[in-house]
Design a protein around this motif. Structure first.
Motif, PDB file in Angstrom:
ATOM      1  N   TYR A 224       0.896  -1.182  -0.314  1.00 15.27           N
ATOM      2  CA  TYR A 224       0.034   0.002   0.098  1.00 15.27           C
ATOM      3  C   TYR A 224       0.841   1.187  -0.183  1.00 15.27           C
ATOM      4  O   TYR A 224       0.383   2.276  -0.691  1.00 15.27           O
ATOM      5  N   LEU A 228       0.315   4.046  -3.030  1.00 15.34           N
ATOM      6  CA  LEU A 228       0.174   5.493  -2.641  1.00 15.34           C
ATOM      7  C   LEU A 228       1.018   6.336  -3.006  1.00 15.34           C
ATOM      8  O   LEU A 228       0.510   7.318  -3.767  1.00 15.34           O
ATOM      9  N   SER A 267      -5.445  -7.328  -0.340  1.00 19.24           N
ATOM     10  CA  SER A 267      -6.370  -6.476  -1.234  1.00 19.24           C
ATOM     11  C   SER A 267      -7.602  -6.083  -0.436  1.00 19.24           C
ATOM     12  O   SER A 267      -7.828  -5.115  -0.827  1.00 19.24           O
ATOM     13  N   THR A 269      -7.266  -4.809   2.492  1.00 26.21           N
ATOM     14  CA  THR A 269      -6.515  -3.671   3.367  1.00 26.21           C
ATOM     15  C   THR A 269      -6.411  -2.591   2.112  1.00 26.21           C
ATOM     16  O   THR A 269      -6.885  -1.553   2.594  1.00 26.21           O
ATOM     17  N   TYR A 270      -5.810  -2.741   1.020  1.00 23.49           N
ATOM     18  CA  TYR A 270      -5.617  -1.845   0.038  1.00 23.49           C
ATOM     19  C   TYR A 270      -6.993  -1.255  -0.333  1.00 23.49           C
ATOM     20  O   TYR A 270      -7.044  -0.115  -0.440  1.00 23.49           O
ATOM     21  N   ILE A 273      -7.900   1.376   2.057  1.00 25.26           N
ATOM     22  CA  ILE A 273      -7.161   2.519   1.755  1.00 25.26           C
ATOM     23  C   ILE A 273      -7.703   3.359   0.507  1.00 25.26           C
ATOM     24  O   ILE A 273      -7.639   4.561   0.499  1.00 25.26           O
ATOM     25  N   GLU A 274      -7.808   2.681  -0.495  1.00 23.26           N
ATOM     26  CA  GLU A 274      -7.976   3.118  -1.884  1.00 23.26           C
ATOM     27  C   GLU A 274      -9.455   4.052  -1.744  1.00 23.26           C
ATOM     28  O   GLU A 274      -9.770   5.281  -2.235  1.00 23.26           O
TER      29      GLU A 274
END
Length: 308
Positions: A224, A228, A267, A269-270, A273-274
């Protein structure tokens, strides 16, 4: 270990180690790279490290990273990939000391009871915040495997600017002494590195009857963080796609190492965040990131079907 305070002699030794790593960096990145001089300086560093036991290495690491308390800073590899400010000599010394520190049977106790916040953040950002009990060596082996296989990917892709590829490769080889020794006389490509980067699996299969737990858990943060950084690239500013291609290779490499359950956790977790980000003007990076995720998902689905 009552405290982390270094004696005057130990402070001086740490300063000497830092100074010699700076000298090594200057020679390593000189236009007239001198292999013999590199070897001579590194021999001096190694001779001084012989006086450092695992407990002292742990204390030195906490001193080295004591004031690194900005949680927004990504890990060392992410800095290198994205041209961010990075003290390579310090990071190289950190890895040399970490390799010594993890040999101590009390490493876990020291980590939980004595670590300063700066060192904790360093560990979190550099694949060392989660361990299997009594096997911190696994983290170190995975770091080397991951870095080495990544170098194979970018050095096999002619779409990447040679200047960028060489810059990243040289910085990784300076950072990881073990990789420099292994690769300095070899052609770096996917074939070579795929053969060499099997330390983690060999160790896990021999002593743990296989375990992907460490690499699954420590892969989430660099994935991540790199994603980012890629999403900081504005579509209108892109003139050369080399940086995004390098970033995708880094993400691909992380995903290639993890298990099916590890991919699910990463995936999820990402995606969380996204969803908190505005993607307007950053669709090129978004597409590269999701190409990586989709390619891994396809491999996972194919593997599941083969087991049915």
């Amino acid at each position: 270990m009552k405290n982390l305070k270094l004696t005057k002699k130990e402070v001086n030794l740490l300063a000497e180690l830092m100074d010699y790593n700076k000298k090594l960096e200057k020679v390593f990145f000189s236009d007239k790279k001198n292999a013999d001089l590199i070897s001579m300086i590194d021999d001096v560093i190694e001779s001084k490290l012989k006086g450092v036991n695992s407990e002292l290495a742990f204390k030195m690491l906490n001193s080295l990273y004591r004031y690194d308390i900005d949680e927004e800073l990504p890990g060392t590899e992410i800095k290198i990939l994205n041209g961010l400010s990075c003290n390579l000599a310090k990071e190289r010394l950190g890895i040399l000391l970490l390799k010594i520190a993890i040999t101590n049977k009390n490493f876990f106790k020291y980590q939980y009871q004595f670590s300063c916040p700066g060192f904790e953040i360093y560990m979190y950002n550099n694949m060392f915040y989660y361990y299997l009990n009594n096997y911190p060596l696994l983290n170190y082996l995975f770091i080397l495997d991951h870095a080495e296989s990544f170098l194979g990917l970018i050095n096999s892709d002619e779409m990447i600017s040679p200047d960028l590829r060489n810059d990243i490769t040289n910085k990784f080889l300076f950072l990881y002494k073990d990789l420099y020794i292994e690769l300095k006389d070899k052609k770096i490509n996917i074939t070579t590195t795929s053969i060499l980067s099997n330390r983690y699996d060999a160790f896990a299969n021999m002593y743990l009857h296989s375990s992907s737990q460490v690499k699954d858990d420590v892969s989430i943060t660099p994935f991540y963080q790199q994603a980012l950084e890629m999403l900081n690239v504005n579509d209108e500013s892109i003139q050369d796609y080399s940086n995004l291609i390098v970033g995708k290779h880094y993400l691909d490499n992380i995903l290639n190492h993890i298990s099916i359950s590890g991919f699910k956790s990463l995936s999820e977790t990402y995606k969380e965040i996204e969803q908190s980000l505005s993607l307007d003007g950053h669709y090129e990076a978004f597409n590269y990131i999701h190409q990586s995720l989709n390619e891994k998902a396809n491999k996972v689905n194919k593997k599941r079907k083969n087991f049915v």
